[in-house]
Design an enzyme around this catalytic site. Sequence first.
Site, PDB file in Angstrom:
ATOM      1  CD  GLU A 177      16.862  43.023  66.852  1.00  0.00           C
ATOM      2  OE1 GLU A 177      17.772  43.803  67.158  1.00  0.00           O
ATOM      3  OE2 GLU A 177      15.709  43.093  67.333  1.00  0.00           O
ATOM      4  CE  LYS A 214      16.713  46.654  65.077  1.00  0.00           C
ATOM      5  NZ  LYS A 214      15.820  47.484  65.901  1.00  0.00           N
TER       6      LYS A 214
END
Length: 297
Positions: A177, A214
Site C-alpha cells: 500500500e 492497495k
Amino acid sequence: MSKEDQAARMRTGDGFVAALDQSGGSTPKALRLYGIEEDRYSGEDEMFDLIHQMRTRIIKSPAFTGDRVLGAILFEQTMDREIDGKPTSAYLWEERGVVPFLKVDKGLDDETDGVRLMKPMPGLKDLLVRANAAGIFGTKMRSVIDAASPSGIASVVDQQFAIASEILDAGLVPIIEPEVTISISDKAEAEDILRDEIAKHLDKLPSNREVMLKLTLPETANHYKPLIDHDRVMRVVALSGGYSRDEANDRLSQNAGMIASFSRALTEGLSDQQSDEDFDAQLKKSIDSIYKASVAG
C-alpha cells in the site's frame, strides 16, 4: 477450506476488502467518529477493548458476510483477541466466509524527499509466525506519497517490495500500500511515477509469486489497469483516502477490475448509540453500495 480456496476467492470473487485495522494512533479518531469520546475510556487497554467491541459488532452483523465482503484487514491486537470464544481470524473465515489479513507495519517515519517510508519492523519475522498460526492469509503495510518525487516514490516502492519478499517467504500474501495523498497538487504526476515503479518490480517477481496492491483512487480512470492485468498481481484494491463514501464509490466504479478496501468510508454513519437494528441497516446500506461500486467495472 485451504489457503488455495482463499486465494481463489481473492483472485476472482465479487466483493471488497474491509479495512478494520486502525491501530494506536488512529483508534481515538475511529472511536470518536463512532460516537465514543476520549472521556469514555482511560488508557490504551480500555481504548482497545472499545474498538474491539466495535469491530466485533461489525463482523457479527448479518450484513457482514462473504457474499459481499471478500476479506478483512485486522490490527495485531484484533488478531490476538476472540469473538464468541474463537480467535478473530478463525471466526472471520469459519463463521463469515471472509478471508483474514493482518496489518504488519509499525507506522510511518517522518517525511523525507516527499514521502513517508515505513518505520523499521524488527519483530516482523515473529509476527508472521504468529499470523500463520492464527490462520491469517495475507498482510498489509502502508507508506505515504506526498509529492511527485521520482526518487522518493522509488524508495517507497523499493521498501515495500523488499518487505513483501520476506512476507512471501513466510507463505503469506502481501498487500502493498503506497498511498498517494488525495490533496496534493501533483497527484496525477505522482500516480504516473508510482505505476511505472510498481510495474518494474512486478516484472522481476518469480512466476510462482503473487502480491496484492492497495492504491489511492486515481485521477484518471483505469490508470492502474496495467497493474490489475499483471500476472503477478492477485488483486488490486482501492483505499478511500479521505474521500466520502459516495465520492469513493463513484471513482471506484470508473476503474475496471479494481475493488474497494475502505476503512472510514465503510464505517461512515455507524454509531455506538444506534440500536442493533439501526446499526445493521446502516452497515448493510454501506456494504451494498461499496459492493456495487466494486463489481461495476
